[in-house]
Scaffold this active site. Structure first.
Site, short mmCIF file in Angstrom:
data_model
loop_
_atom_site.label_atom_id
_atom_site.label_comp_id
_atom_site.label_asym_id
_atom_site.label_seq_id
_atom_site.Cartn_x
_atom_site.Cartn_y
_atom_site.Cartn_z
N GLY A 34 -5.83 0.54 0.03
CA GLY A 34 -5.97 0.06 1.40
C GLY A 34 -4.69 -0.56 1.91
O GLY A 34 -3.58 -0.14 1.60
N SER A 35 -4.85 -1.62 2.68
CA SER A 35 -3.71 -2.20 3.41
C SER A 35 -2.69 -2.89 2.52
O SER A 35 -1.60 -3.23 2.99
CB SER A 35 -4.21 -3.17 4.48
OG SER A 35 -4.91 -2.46 5.50
N THR A 36 -3.00 -3.14 1.25
CA THR A 36 -1.98 -3.72 0.38
C THR A 36 -0.80 -2.75 0.23
O THR A 36 0.33 -3.18 -0.03
CB THR A 36 -2.55 -4.06 -1.02
OG1 THR A 36 -3.07 -2.87 -1.63
CG2 THR A 36 -3.64 -5.11 -0.91
N PHE A 37 -1.06 -1.45 0.41
CA PHE A 37 0.00 -0.45 0.29
C PHE A 37 1.00 -0.55 1.44
O PHE A 37 2.10 0.00 1.36
CB PHE A 37 -0.59 0.95 0.23
CG PHE A 37 0.41 2.03 -0.12
CD1 PHE A 37 0.88 2.17 -1.41
CD2 PHE A 37 0.89 2.90 0.86
CE1 PHE A 37 1.81 3.15 -1.73
CE2 PHE A 37 1.81 3.88 0.55
CZ PHE A 37 2.27 4.00 -0.76
N LYS A 38 0.64 -1.24 2.51
CA LYS A 38 1.54 -1.39 3.64
C LYS A 38 2.85 -2.09 3.25
O LYS A 38 3.88 -1.91 3.89
CB LYS A 38 0.84 -2.16 4.77
CG LYS A 38 -0.30 -1.37 5.42
CD LYS A 38 -1.11 -2.20 6.40
CE LYS A 38 -2.24 -1.37 7.01
NZ LYS A 38 -3.14 -2.17 7.88
#
Length: 485
Positions: free
Chosen positions: A213-217
């Protein structure tokens, strides 16, 4: 000698020769294969004829050996706080192949490792005294993560960014390795554990990659800064809201429709977890550049040993542009383990350098002499420049101090983080995965830590599933424990 007798003699000699060849083959080739066969009972008898060496945490053995009451196996493995450390130790069983550190260091722990043999052992062909495995695990950090996860299905990893030492590896629900050690009772326990729908034998921290999810941002932001697509985390991006996925009629929206995500800076986009910004950023960079950055952090590494072999975290290839956009927010076919996302935060916290993570500090012989020092051998590689790392640290602090990661705030420490809520199931039909990756540095002592937490399932209502609500409190508990030392 007549012809008949001569032929009979030659034939008899050939038979004798064949028997000698066969006996030699069995003795020197098949014999070793039979000796090494996992079903050879003599191997188990020899392995458990004496106490095994031990796995050590903070100077204390968390394993042991107990005398059996009957049978031909004299000893069996025992565990202290088995459920707490199961994701670290694995199990050594009289009935099943050993796993985790028990499996990797099987020869060292049972005394058959050639490194352990003395001259006298070699002369007498006796098994050496077993060695020990000294881990990097810190019990208070391990316990904090285990208790904070509680009844949730999930995992957590804590790393010292400066040394690569893994301070905790937690996977829940856990199991008691002692239930598998005795051949007389292991079968029943094995059947129960393997049929359990919660899969307690799975090491979720190292061996279950899921969409991050958004941790990959953070990875996408690192790629954009290193590439020069944007000069700083405070430069406004070119990011319409909503963002129409390229070559489609589908609009990608944000969780918070009131968030200031249109043309947001990287700092603001991380603070509010703006999907539009990072989806477009991934397309603008192109999948090759995003993949290259992901691989620097450790994605697509099929030989990631800590020393337990971690499952590969994946950034995919050969995508179209809409799929590339979705990878920018940690979806489509992007997967990561908690170990991998802890490595991302550790690298950023360490000024852009990744120190190879490892959960074994040393192996020793029975007398405590060091056979191998893994702390000294830990490799370091530059992933991003120090300026990029400092900017990302600053933006992650904003996430915790003013954004979606407020539950990770710690008094007396500087904390940065990134939340994530990854879709699960077709059309996001199942409960999402909650993620949080973070770092913390003590304001008064020279201590720091990076932590990643993934909550796969909990009793929380779907509307309450979020990285900040479920995962950040676990990370906070582990970071507090690590900073206290």
């Amino acid at each position: 000698m007549n012809k008949t007798i001569r032929r009979a003699s030659v034939f008899t000699l050939l038979l004798v020769f064949a028997l000698l060849v066969r006996a030699t083959w069995v003795q020197f080739y098949d014999g070793q294969a039979l000796a090494d066969d996992k079903d050879n009972r003599r191997n188990a008898i020899e392995t458990y004829a004496e106490p095994l060496g031990n796995i050590i945490v903070a100077g204390k053995s968390i394993t042991g050996s107990a005398r059996t009451e009957d049978g031909d196996l004299a000893y069996k493995r025992t565990y202290d706080d088995g459920r707490l450390y199961a994701a670290v130790t694995g199990y050594a069983s009289q009935a099943y192949a050993p796993t985790q550190l028990e499996g990797i260091y099987e020869d060292l722990l049972n005394g058959t490792d050639p490194q352990l043999k003395t001259v006298m052992d070699t002369v007498t062909n006796q098994r050496a005294d077993p060695g020990n495995v000294v881990t990097t695990i810190e019990p208070e950090v391990q316990k904090a993560g285990y208790e904070a996860l509680g009844g949730k299905k999930g995992a957590a990893v804590a790393i010292d960014p400066a040394t690569g030492r893994i301070l905790a590896v937690v996977s829940t629900p856990s199991y008691d390795p002692a239930s598998l050690t005795d051949a007389n009772t292991a079968g029943e326990a094995w059947e129960r554990l393997t049929k359990d729908e919660d899969k307690p034998l799975t090491n979720r921290a190292l061996r279950q990659p899921l969409p991050p999810g958004s941790t990959f941002k953070l990875v996408v932001a690192a790629a954009a800064l290193e590439d020069g697509l944007y000069g700083s985390v405070d430069e406004r991006t070119d990011s319409p809201d909503p963002y129409r996925l390229p070559d489609t009629t589908t609009n990608l929206t944000n969780e918070n429709p009131n968030a200031p995500c249109e043309n947001a800076t990287i700092r603001t986009a991380l603070q509010y977890s703006c999907n539009n910004v990072f989806a477009k950023m991934a397309v603008d960079l192109g999948q090759d550049k995003v993949r290259a950055m992901a691989e620097k952090f450790g994605f697509n590494d099929e030989t990631q040993d800590v020393p337990v072999r971690a499952y590969t975290s994946v950034y995919p290839k050969d995508m179209n542009r809409p799929s590339t956009a979705l990878t920018g927010i940690g979806q489509f076919d992007v997967t990561a383990t908690p170990l991998q996302m802890a490595m991302v935060s550790a690298t950023i916290a360490n000024g852009g350098e990744l120190v190879a993570p490892h959960m074994v500090s040393q192996t020793t012989d029975s007398g405590g002499d060091v056979l191998k020092d893994y702390d000294d051998d830990a490799e370091t590689q530059r992933v991003v420049g120090s300026d990029t790392a400092e900017q990302l640290q600053s933006a992650m602090r904003t996430v915790v101090e003013e954004g979606t990661g407020s539950n990770a705030q710690i008094a007396g420490a500087t904390v940065g983080g990134k939340t994530g809520t990854a879709q699960h199931g077709e059309n996001n039909s199942k409960t999402p995965y909650a993620w949080f990756t973070s770092y913390a540095k003590s304001d008064s002592a020279d201590r720091q830590v990076a932590v990643a937490v993934m909550v796969e399932q909990s009793d929380a209502a779907r509307s309450e599933v979020s990285g900040n609500g479920l995962a950040a409190p676990v990370a906070k508990a582990m970071m507090e424990a690590a900073l206290k030392g």
